[in-house]
Design an enzyme around this catalytic site. Structure first.
Site, PDB file in Angstrom:
ATOM      1  N   GLY A 124      66.222  33.332  29.146  1.00 21.17           N
ATOM      2  CA  GLY A 124      65.012  32.742  29.696  1.00 21.17           C
ATOM      3  C   GLY A 124      63.807  33.620  29.428  1.00 21.17           C
ATOM      4  O   GLY A 124      62.887  33.713  30.247  1.00 21.17           O
ATOM      5  N   ALA A 125      63.793  34.252  28.245  1.00 21.79           N
ATOM      6  CA  ALA A 125      62.806  35.296  27.966  1.00 21.79           C
ATOM      7  C   ALA A 125      61.513  34.782  27.362  1.00 21.79           C
ATOM      8  O   ALA A 125      60.545  35.537  27.258  1.00 21.79           O
ATOM      9  CB  ALA A 125      63.419  36.332  27.019  1.00 21.79           C
TER      10      ALA A 125
ATOM     11  N   GLY B 243      57.285  32.591  31.396  1.00 17.65           N
ATOM     12  CA  GLY B 243      57.348  32.911  32.813  1.00 17.65           C
ATOM     13  C   GLY B 243      57.739  34.333  33.127  1.00 17.65           C
ATOM     14  O   GLY B 243      57.308  35.286  32.476  1.00 17.65           O
ATOM     15  N   ILE B 244      58.604  34.487  34.154  1.00 21.51           N
ATOM     16  CA  ILE B 244      58.988  35.829  34.571  1.00 21.51           C
ATOM     17  C   ILE B 244      59.846  36.509  33.508  1.00 21.51           C
ATOM     18  O   ILE B 244      59.871  37.743  33.420  1.00 21.51           O
ATOM     19  CB  ILE B 244      59.698  35.838  35.939  1.00 21.51           C
ATOM     20  CG1 ILE B 244      61.054  35.148  35.875  1.00 21.51           C
ATOM     21  CG2 ILE B 244      58.811  35.220  37.009  1.00 21.51           C
ATOM     22  CD1 ILE B 244      61.875  35.349  37.135  1.00 21.51           C
TER      23      ILE B 244
ATOM     24  N   TYR C 252      69.628  21.680  42.497  1.00 26.39           N
ATOM     25  CA  TYR C 252      69.039  23.000  42.229  1.00 26.39           C
ATOM     26  C   TYR C 252      69.470  24.003  43.294  1.00 26.39           C
ATOM     27  O   TYR C 252      69.889  25.126  42.971  1.00 26.39           O
ATOM     28  CB  TYR C 252      67.516  22.890  42.203  1.00 26.39           C
ATOM     29  CG  TYR C 252      66.835  24.194  41.865  1.00 26.39           C
ATOM     30  CD1 TYR C 252      66.818  24.670  40.560  1.00 26.39           C
ATOM     31  CD2 TYR C 252      66.217  24.959  42.855  1.00 26.39           C
ATOM     32  CE1 TYR C 252      66.202  25.872  40.246  1.00 26.39           C
ATOM     33  CE2 TYR C 252      65.615  26.158  42.549  1.00 26.39           C
ATOM     34  CZ  TYR C 252      65.603  26.609  41.244  1.00 26.39           C
ATOM     35  OH  TYR C 252      64.993  27.806  40.946  1.00 26.39           O
TER      36      TYR C 252
END
Length: 273
Positions: A10-11, A14-15, A156
């Site tokens: 998830g790079a 966002g975070i 979720y």
């Protein structure tokens, strides 16, 4: 002192992107994993980092990713399971799983399991991005793919409780082998999260309300802290954190029997049993 080799999923946004920049500034070798080829390549060029593209909605791509990581990186010190998604309407993956559950739990479970020997050799750390919404979960091990009862928010929340249960079972199984695992809540961060779906979360993340949320850098702080500090000294392995402090969890997070059964079900679902 040489930096760590940190695989960060998830790079590309966002975070994850903020964390990658912070970790690279520290001198760590950051291995970027993202779903967007363009964004991931652009960040990799900026940081002079290795990068890989994988869609966690396809477990075949997770398996290919693990094989490539093992081939290219003789040492992996930290795995950060940060990729995630939330859906509005119920959708299924090519493997037939509910998409939120697969992307948020089954895919990182599979990736971690496949990389586990390399992580154990390094005495490594596994950090998983969860959410305070884990406290709203109604996890049913007999309906993990939400066939009988579905809502986007519940799917979720269930996946985020699964992240915590996975972290605690991972620690129970391999803590004595030198592995350290932790989960964390980044806060409500101004990112493009949920932008590609039809979830009601868009009302928060993609409206003027966004300016009241945390910055990606603020949301990434606990991730970077867990990835680079000392397990057992700076934080307790198996814990769940927010703003570098223990954070609230669902009452079922401490159910070791549930954690074990979820692990076993997950093994079967990704065909590792």
């Amino acid at each position: 002192m040489a930096g760590k080799t940190i695989v960060l999923t998830g790079a590309s946004d966002g975070i994850g992107r903020a964390a990658a920049r912070a970790l690279r500034q520290r001198g760590d070798e950051v291995v970027l994993v993202g779903r967007s080829a363009g964004k991931t390549a652009a960040l990799a060029k900026e940081l002079a980092a290795d990068h890989h593209v994988a869609d966690f909605a396809r477990l075949s791509e997770v398996r290919d990713l693990a094989a490539t990581l093992l081939d290219r990186h003789p040492a992996i010190d930290v795995l950060v399971n940060n990729a995630g998604a939330i859906m509005g309407s119920r959708t299924t993956t090519p493997e037939g799983h509910e998409a939120t559950f697969q992307i948020n739990h089954l895919a990182p479970f599979l990736l971690t399991t496949l990389l586990l020997p390399r992580l154990l050799t390094a005495g490594g750390t596994v950090v998983t991005t969860s959410s305070l919404l884990n406290t709203r979960a109604r996890l049913d091990l007999d309906d993990l793919d939400a066939v009988r009862r579905y809502s986007g928010s519940r799917a979720y929340a269930n996946s985020k409780l699964a992240n915590i249960l996975f972290t605690r079972e991972l620690q129970r199984r391999h803590g004595e082998d030198g592995l350290a695992a932790a989960s964390f809540h980044p806060g409500v961060v101004a990112t493009n999260f949920s932008g590609g779906g039809d979830s009601a979360a868009r009302l928060l993340y993609h409206t003027p309300l966004k300016r009241f949320l945390l910055t990606p850098e603020q949301g990434a702080d606990t991730l970077v802290w867990l990835a680079t500090s000392r397990p057992g000294a700076d934080w307790a392995p198996g814990g769940h954190y927010e703003k570098r402090r223990p954070s609230a969890v669902h009452r079922l997070a401490d159910d070791s029997g549930l954690a074990r059964r979820l692990w076993e079900r997950s093994q079967a679902l990704v065909e590792l049993a």
